[in-house]
Design a protein around this motif. Structure first.
Motif, PDB file in Angstrom:
ATOM      1  N   VAL A 193      -1.243  19.654   1.987  1.00  0.00           N
ATOM      2  CA  VAL A 193      -2.223  20.716   1.766  1.00  0.00           C
ATOM      3  C   VAL A 193      -3.313  20.249   0.807  1.00  0.00           C
ATOM      4  N   ALA A 194      -2.901  19.537  -0.238  1.00  0.00           N
ATOM      5  CA  ALA A 194      -3.881  19.054  -1.214  1.00  0.00           C
ATOM      6  C   ALA A 194      -4.854  18.073  -0.573  1.00  0.00           C
ATOM      7  N   LEU A 204       0.858  -1.191   0.000  1.00  0.00           N
ATOM      8  CA  LEU A 204       0.000   0.000   0.000  1.00  0.00           C
ATOM      9  C   LEU A 204       0.894   1.241   0.000  1.00  0.00           C
ATOM     10  N   ARG A 205       0.723   2.093  -0.985  1.00  0.00           N
ATOM     11  CA  ARG A 205       1.515   3.324  -1.092  1.00  0.00           C
ATOM     12  C   ARG A 205       0.587   4.529  -1.166  1.00  0.00           C
ATOM     13  N   TRP A 206       1.121   5.679  -0.796  1.00  0.00           N
ATOM     14  CA  TRP A 206       0.379   6.927  -0.849  1.00  0.00           C
ATOM     15  C   TRP A 206       1.385   8.065  -1.045  1.00  0.00           C
ATOM     16  N   PRO A 207       0.948   9.206  -1.542  1.00  0.00           N
ATOM     17  CA  PRO A 207       1.859  10.353  -1.669  1.00  0.00           C
ATOM     18  C   PRO A 207       2.297  10.813  -0.285  1.00  0.00           C
ATOM     19  N   ARG A 208       3.589  10.795  -0.026  1.00  0.00           N
ATOM     20  CA  ARG A 208       4.091  11.158   1.305  1.00  0.00           C
ATOM     21  C   ARG A 208       3.639  12.576   1.655  1.00  0.00           C
ATOM     22  N   GLY A 209       3.031  12.717   2.801  1.00  0.00           N
ATOM     23  CA  GLY A 209       2.443  13.977   3.232  1.00  0.00           C
ATOM     24  C   GLY A 209       0.928  13.935   3.228  1.00  0.00           C
ATOM     25  N   ALA A 210       0.348  13.033   2.424  1.00  0.00           N
ATOM     26  CA  ALA A 210      -1.114  12.986   2.298  1.00  0.00           C
ATOM     27  C   ALA A 210      -1.779  12.573   3.610  1.00  0.00           C
ATOM     28  N   LEU A 211      -1.169  11.635   4.354  1.00  0.00           N
ATOM     29  CA  LEU A 211      -1.774  11.201   5.612  1.00  0.00           C
ATOM     30  C   LEU A 211      -1.720  12.309   6.660  1.00  0.00           C
ATOM     31  N   VAL A 212      -0.643  13.098   6.630  1.00  0.00           N
ATOM     32  CA  VAL A 212      -0.591  14.263   7.509  1.00  0.00           C
ATOM     33  C   VAL A 212      -1.736  15.221   7.165  1.00  0.00           C
ATOM     34  N   GLY A 213      -2.003  15.398   5.870  1.00  0.00           N
ATOM     35  CA  GLY A 213      -3.105  16.246   5.447  1.00  0.00           C
ATOM     36  C   GLY A 213      -4.443  15.752   5.967  1.00  0.00           C
TER      37      GLY A 213
END
Length: 421
Positions: free
Chosen positions: A221-222, A183-192
Motif C-alpha cells: 500500500v505504501a 538487491l533487496r526491497w521491502p517484501r510487498g513493495a513490488l506488488v505495490g
C-alpha cells in the motif's frame, strides 16, 4: 596430474555455456513469432497497445490530455491505465517508433526468462550445471502459448506485472544477487508498484489481508500510494482525470462482450441477458471465484508454495476482473510452474504438459470463427469461444487437487503409518 595411460575425463561445460545455449534456443523459438508480428505485420496493426503506452508518454511531454487522446485510425484506442503508467512510458516516447517495438519485445523476452526461472525453479535446480539449457527449453515451449504470443503481438505490459508480483513473493525475503551485490526491497513493495501500474494486481492486497501478511500489505500500500501521490504532483490534471472519470468508464476498454474478454463478466455478457440479470449473475460468479481462489491461495501460502500462491492470485485477477483479454492469461506460465514443481511426480508433470498444450490453442479466436459457421452448433462454438476462461477455472481445480488435496492425503498416510508402527 594425469598419469600416462590414464583415460582423460572430458571437462564438463561450464554453467554459463549451458545458459547461453538456453538463451539461443529461446531466440530461435521466438524468431517466427517476432517475424510475424514485428516484420510481416501491417503498420496499422503493429504493436497497437505499445502505441497506446507510448502516446500516453508523449501526451505528458507535449501537455495534451492523456485520457482524451486516441491513437490513429483504424485503432482509435485511448489510454486506460493509471497515470503512473503514462509516466513510466515517457522513455518509450523518447525512442523512435520503429525502435520502440523491438526494445519492448526484447524486454518482454528478458522478463519471460525471469518468470520461467522463478516459476520453474525446483525443476531447473534438478538439472544442475545444465539448468541454463533446461531453462531455455521451458522458455521456448512457453513462448509459443497463445497469451505470450498475444503479448508480443500487441506490445502488452502483462509480463511486467507478472514479473513484479512473482519476484516479490518468491524472492522478497532473499533478494536477488547481481554479481557481488544483493538487491533487496521491502517484501510487498513490488506488488505495490504493479498495482500502481495497473489495478488488477490489487488482488494481492486482498490476499495479504486474508493471510495476515500485514507487513507485506503495508509495504504494498505504501509503495502504490507513494508513487501515485508522486505522479499526482508531476501530472495533477491527468491523475485527477483518471481517478474521477476514466477509471469508472469500462467502455474505454473496448467491446467487453467480444471473444477477447475471457473474464467471467465477458462470459456473462455473451449470454446477452438483461442488464440487471447480467450484473447479478456476474456478481455471483465473481464472488464464487474470489472465495475459491483466495481460499486456494491461502492454503498454498500455509504450505509454503510461493509460486502456487502467486498463480492462484493471478487466476483470481483473470476471473473477477471486468475485462480480461487473452494476453492476461500470461499468469498461466506461473500456474504451469506451480503444477509441475520439481517434475518428480508423474501426475503433476502430465497435468502441466496438458495445460501447456491447451494454452497453445487460441480458443477464443477459434470459437469466434466457429460462430460464423452455420454447420457448428452455437452451444459448441460458445464453449470453444470461452476456452481460456475454462482453462483459468480448471487451473484452480488442478492446483487444489495436486498441491493441496494430495499433499494432505500424503500427510495423513505418513501420520497413520507412524502411528501403526
Amino acid at each position: 596430474m594425469i598419469e600416462e595411460g590414464t583415460a582423460r575425463v572430458p571437462r564438463a561445460a561450464p554453467a554459463g555455456a549451458w545458459r547461453l545455449a538456453g538463451v539461443v534456443l529461446l531466440l530461435l523459438a521466438v524468431a517466427p513469432i517476432v517475424h510475424r508480428y514485428l516484420v510481416a505485420y501491417p503498420e496499422d496493426q503493429w504493436q497497437v497497445d505499445l502505441e497506446v503506452y507510448r502516446e500516453a508518454g508523449r501526451s505528458l511531454l507535449l501537455g495534451r490530455p492523456v485520457y482524451a487522446f486516441e491513437t490513429e485510425v483504424p485503432q482509435l484506442l485511448p489510454f486506460t491505465y493509471p497515470t503512473f503508467s503514462a509516466l513510466l512510458s515517457v522513455p518509450l516516447a523518447l525512442l523512435p517508433w520503429g525502435a520502440a517495438g523491438w526494445v519492448w519485445t526484447a524486454l518482454q523476452l528478458a522478463l519471460l526468462w525471469l518468470v520461467v526461472g522463478l516459476a520453474f525453479r525446483p525443476l531447473l535446480e534438478r538439472a544442475g550445471a545444465r539448468a541454463g539449457l533446461l531453462h531455455g527449453i521451458v522458455a521456448a515451449l512457453c513462448v509459443w502459448i497463445s497469451p505470450v504470443g498475444e503479448n508480443i503481438r500487441f506490445g502488452q505490459v502483462n509480463v511486467v506485472l507478472v514479473s513484479l508480483c512473482l519476484l516479490d513473493l518468491v524472492r522478497g525475503r532473499e533478494g536477488v544477487r547481481i554479481g557481488r551485490w544483493t538487491l533487496r526491497w521491502p517484501r510487498g513493495a513490488l506488488v505495490g508498484l504493479a498495482v500502481a501500474i495497473k489495478l488488477t494486481p490489487g488482488v494481492f492486497l486482498v490476499h495479504f489481508a486474508i493471510t495476515r501478511q500485514w507487513r507485506e500489505l503495508r509495504n504494498a500500500v505504501a509503495a502504490a500510494a507513494g508513487v501515485t501521490v508522486a505522479t499526482f504532483l508531476v501530472a495533477p490534471e491527468a491523475s485527477l482525470e483518471f481517478w474521477t472519470s476514466a477509471l469508472l468508464n469500462s467502455d474505454r476498454l473496448g467491446p467487453n462482450a467480444g471473444s477477447s474478454n475471457q473474464s467471467l463478466r465477458g462470459f456473462v455478457l455473451r449470454l446477452y441477458l438483461s442488464e440487471g440479470a447480467t450484473t447479478l449473475v456476474w456478481g455471483l460468479l465473481a464472488a464464487l471465484a474470489a472465495v475459491a481462489g483466495f481460499a486456494l491461495a491461502r492454503a498454498l501460502h500455509r504450505r509454503g508454495s510461493l509460486v502456487g500462491e502467486v498463480a492462484a492470485c493471478g487466476m483470481v485477477a483473470v476471473l473477477v476482473s471486468p475485462v480480461s483479454w487473452l494476453h492476461h492469461l500470461l499468469w498461466g506460465v506461473v500456474v504451469l510452474g506451480a503444477v509441475v514443481g520439481d517434475g518428480r511426480t508423474r501426475r503433476r508433470l502430465v497435468v502441466g504438459v496438458v495445460g501447456l498444450l491447451l494454452l497453445w490453442v487460441a480458443w477464443p479466436w477459434w470459437g469466434a470463427n466457429l460462430l460464423a459457421s452455420r454447420s457448428v452448433p452455437t452451444v459448441l462454438a460458445r464453449a470453444v469461444q470461452n476456452g481460456d476462461l475454462w482453462w483459468a477455472c480448471l487451473s484452480l481445480l488442478a492446483m487444489w487437487w495436486l498441491l493441496v488435496r494430495r499433499t494432505e492425503s500424503r500427510s495423513r498416510a505418513v501420520i497413520n503409518s507412524s502411528l501403526s508402527v
